[in-house]
Design a protein around this motif. Structure first.
Motif, PDB file in Angstrom:
ATOM      1  N   MET A 103      -0.809  38.320  57.327  1.00  0.00           N
ATOM      2  CA  MET A 103      -0.947  38.530  58.761  1.00  0.00           C
ATOM      3  C   MET A 103       0.409  38.412  59.437  1.00  0.00           C
ATOM      4  O   MET A 103       1.373  37.905  58.857  1.00  0.00           O
ATOM      5  CB  MET A 103      -1.922  37.506  59.360  1.00  0.00           C
ATOM      6  CG  MET A 103      -3.278  37.462  58.685  1.00  0.00           C
ATOM      7  SD  MET A 103      -4.412  36.344  59.525  1.00  0.00           S
ATOM      8  CE  MET A 103      -4.641  37.216  61.061  1.00  0.00           C
ATOM      9  N   THR A 104       0.473  38.848  60.686  1.00  0.00           N
ATOM     10  CA  THR A 104       1.695  38.758  61.477  1.00  0.00           C
ATOM     11  C   THR A 104       1.589  37.584  62.444  1.00  0.00           C
ATOM     12  O   THR A 104       0.617  37.469  63.195  1.00  0.00           O
ATOM     13  CB  THR A 104       1.927  40.052  62.282  1.00  0.00           C
ATOM     14  OG1 THR A 104       2.011  41.159  61.382  1.00  0.00           O
ATOM     15  CG2 THR A 104       3.215  39.963  63.088  1.00  0.00           C
ATOM     16  N   ALA A 105       2.576  36.701  62.402  1.00  0.00           N
ATOM     17  CA  ALA A 105       2.583  35.527  63.276  1.00  0.00           C
ATOM     18  C   ALA A 105       3.000  35.918  64.686  1.00  0.00           C
ATOM     19  O   ALA A 105       3.874  36.757  64.879  1.00  0.00           O
ATOM     20  CB  ALA A 105       3.533  34.469  62.718  1.00  0.00           C
ATOM     21  N   ARG A 106       2.383  35.278  65.675  1.00  0.00           N
ATOM     22  CA  ARG A 106       2.715  35.489  67.073  1.00  0.00           C
ATOM     23  C   ARG A 106       2.905  34.135  67.754  1.00  0.00           C
ATOM     24  O   ARG A 106       2.134  33.224  67.541  1.00  0.00           O
ATOM     25  CB  ARG A 106       1.596  36.249  67.795  1.00  0.00           C
ATOM     26  CG  ARG A 106       1.239  37.595  67.179  1.00  0.00           C
ATOM     27  CD  ARG A 106       2.382  38.583  67.262  1.00  0.00           C
ATOM     28  NE  ARG A 106       2.006  39.885  66.730  1.00  0.00           N
ATOM     29  CZ  ARG A 106       2.895  40.813  66.374  1.00  0.00           C
ATOM     30  NH1 ARG A 106       4.191  40.580  66.517  1.00  0.00           N
ATOM     31  NH2 ARG A 106       2.490  41.970  65.883  1.00  0.00           N
ATOM     32  N   GLY A 107       3.951  34.025  68.570  1.00  0.00           N
ATOM     33  CA  GLY A 107       4.185  32.779  69.285  1.00  0.00           C
ATOM     34  C   GLY A 107       5.283  31.958  68.645  1.00  0.00           C
ATOM     35  O   GLY A 107       5.827  32.308  67.591  1.00  0.00           O
ATOM     36  N   SER A 109       7.863  34.275  65.606  1.00  0.00           N
ATOM     37  CA  SER A 109       7.018  35.408  65.979  1.00  0.00           C
ATOM     38  C   SER A 109       7.498  36.685  65.294  1.00  0.00           C
ATOM     39  O   SER A 109       8.680  37.018  65.298  1.00  0.00           O
ATOM     40  CB  SER A 109       7.052  35.586  67.502  1.00  0.00           C
ATOM     41  OG  SER A 109       6.100  36.538  67.911  1.00  0.00           O
ATOM     42  N   GLY A 110       6.554  37.387  64.684  1.00  0.00           N
ATOM     43  CA  GLY A 110       6.874  38.611  63.947  1.00  0.00           C
ATOM     44  C   GLY A 110       6.943  38.423  62.453  1.00  0.00           C
ATOM     45  O   GLY A 110       6.891  39.411  61.697  1.00  0.00           O
ATOM     46  N   ASP A 111       7.050  37.169  61.992  1.00  0.00           N
ATOM     47  CA  ASP A 111       7.058  36.910  60.551  1.00  0.00           C
ATOM     48  C   ASP A 111       5.704  37.284  59.945  1.00  0.00           C
ATOM     49  O   ASP A 111       4.658  37.135  60.584  1.00  0.00           O
ATOM     50  CB  ASP A 111       7.325  35.427  60.271  1.00  0.00           C
ATOM     51  CG  ASP A 111       8.789  35.058  60.374  1.00  0.00           C
ATOM     52  OD1 ASP A 111       9.611  35.963  60.590  1.00  0.00           O
ATOM     53  OD2 ASP A 111       9.102  33.853  60.255  1.00  0.00           O
ATOM     54  N   ARG A 112       5.754  37.752  58.702  1.00  0.00           N
ATOM     55  CA  ARG A 112       4.531  38.008  57.955  1.00  0.00           C
ATOM     56  C   ARG A 112       4.199  36.763  57.126  1.00  0.00           C
ATOM     57  O   ARG A 112       5.057  36.240  56.418  1.00  0.00           O
ATOM     58  CB  ARG A 112       4.708  39.215  57.042  1.00  0.00           C
ATOM     59  CG  ARG A 112       5.008  40.505  57.773  1.00  0.00           C
ATOM     60  CD  ARG A 112       3.772  41.080  58.457  1.00  0.00           C
ATOM     61  NE  ARG A 112       2.858  41.699  57.502  1.00  0.00           N
ATOM     62  CZ  ARG A 112       1.634  42.130  57.834  1.00  0.00           C
ATOM     63  NH1 ARG A 112       1.176  41.967  59.065  1.00  0.00           N
ATOM     64  NH2 ARG A 112       0.875  42.704  56.924  1.00  0.00           N
ATOM     65  N   VAL A 113       2.995  36.256  57.268  1.00  0.00           N
ATOM     66  CA  VAL A 113       2.582  35.058  56.531  1.00  0.00           C
ATOM     67  C   VAL A 113       1.409  35.416  55.624  1.00  0.00           C
ATOM     68  O   VAL A 113       0.552  36.232  55.989  1.00  0.00           O
ATOM     69  CB  VAL A 113       2.202  33.915  57.483  1.00  0.00           C
ATOM     70  CG1 VAL A 113       3.401  33.476  58.298  1.00  0.00           C
ATOM     71  CG2 VAL A 113       1.063  34.320  58.419  1.00  0.00           C
ATOM     72  N   ARG A 114       1.396  34.792  54.454  1.00  0.00           N
ATOM     73  CA  ARG A 114       0.322  35.051  53.487  1.00  0.00           C
ATOM     74  C   ARG A 114      -0.547  33.804  53.366  1.00  0.00           C
ATOM     75  O   ARG A 114      -0.060  32.705  53.067  1.00  0.00           O
ATOM     76  CB  ARG A 114       0.888  35.437  52.132  1.00  0.00           C
ATOM     77  CG  ARG A 114      -0.194  35.775  51.104  1.00  0.00           C
ATOM     78  CD  ARG A 114       0.351  36.502  49.890  1.00  0.00           C
ATOM     79  NE  ARG A 114      -0.691  36.790  48.915  1.00  0.00           N
ATOM     80  CZ  ARG A 114      -1.615  37.749  49.050  1.00  0.00           C
ATOM     81  NH1 ARG A 114      -1.603  38.517  50.117  1.00  0.00           N
ATOM     82  NH2 ARG A 114      -2.519  37.954  48.118  1.00  0.00           N
TER      83      ARG A 114
END
Length: 265
Positions: free
Chosen positions: A32-36, A45-50
């Motif tokens: 998913m894409t992190a927001r905040g 914000s904008g990092d992809r996390v698994r």
């Protein structure tokens, strides 16, 4: 830090959360894409996390987990366990979240350093220091939120009292409250939901602090004022808890803990 659920409404968001939960439980994981900014600088914000599978019972302090709140997914770090639930907070936050239950838990975030960035207080007061009192002792002034000041113990004689309601919802009274705090070199908030323990006050150079206001009680937390008579925690320079996360402490014991740490008993 919230993650993008991909939906525009509560139903779409719930459907997306259900798909992520299913993917994680089946072992394939979900990205998913992190927001905040609540997890900065660890996750921005904008990092992809698994998000990967890990049994709730095996989650350890230091791990970053994903959990569901209404309409969104949050990724925050685990600080502790309390009564069968997980105590979490964002790396950029000074307060803990509501406890995470097994029902709302989704999984752990992979490839994140289990060591959180060190939260340190300023080495000195946040505003211009006043002259140190005679003998080089910081003047500790309790500010107690209470609707029954007459019931305060004798050990809190001389404390300033603040009504529990009618401050955060009134801009004029909040401004007056803020001006009162501005007269002190440092403002310390004692809050059972604070991330850092009382002992972290030792990081402050108290030789430069002539006076400190210590706030106890009240509806105080992160955010803006005006909702449910809420007082923003930004008015305090330092936020600490006296005991364990969520553990309430009587006002006189809380103030005694501060005075003892500063050698003012």
């Amino acid at each position: 830090m919230r993650t993008d659920t991909g939906g525009r409404g509560p139903v779409a968001a719930w459907d997306h959360c259900s798909l992520i939960r299913r993917a994680v439980q089946q072992g394939s994981g979900a990205t998913m894409t992190a927001r905040g900014g609540s997890m900065a600088p660890t996750i921005v914000s904008g990092d992809r996390v698994r998000i990967v599978r890990c049994d709730f019972a095996d989650v350890a302090p230091g791990q970053v987990i994903a959990f569901e709140v209404p309409g969104r997914i949050v990724t925050h770090r685990v600080l502790d366990r309390y009564e069968g639930q997980l105590v979490t907070a964002g790396d950029a936050h000074w307060f803990t979240d509501a406890p995470v239950t097994e029902q709302s838990y989704l999984g752990v975030v992979a490839d994140v350093d289990p060591r959180p960035p060190l939260r340190r207080w300023s080495a000195g007061p946040a505003r211009a220091a006043s002259p140190m009192p005679p003998g080089g002792r910081t003047d500790v002034v309790p500010w107690i939120f209470t609707d029954r000041p007459e019931q305060l113990p004798d050990t809190l004689a001389g404390a300033r009292t603040v009504p529990l309601s009618g401050i955060g919802s009134r801009p004029d009274r909040l401004a007056e409250f803020s001006r009162g705090l501005a007269a002190f070199d440092l403002v310390v908030l004692l809050h059972s939901g604070a991330v850092r323990p009382l002992d972290s006050l030792r990081e402050i150079d108290w030789s430069r602090v002539g006076s400190v206001a210590v706030l106890v009680g009240g509806r105080i937390g992160e955010g803006a004022a005006g909702t449910d008579d809420f007082i923003p925690s930004a008015l305090a320079d330092v936020k600490v808890r006296v005991r364990g996360v969520g553990e309430a402490v009587p006002a006189d014991e809380a103030i005694a803990g501060v005075r003892q740490l500063l050698g003012r008993t």
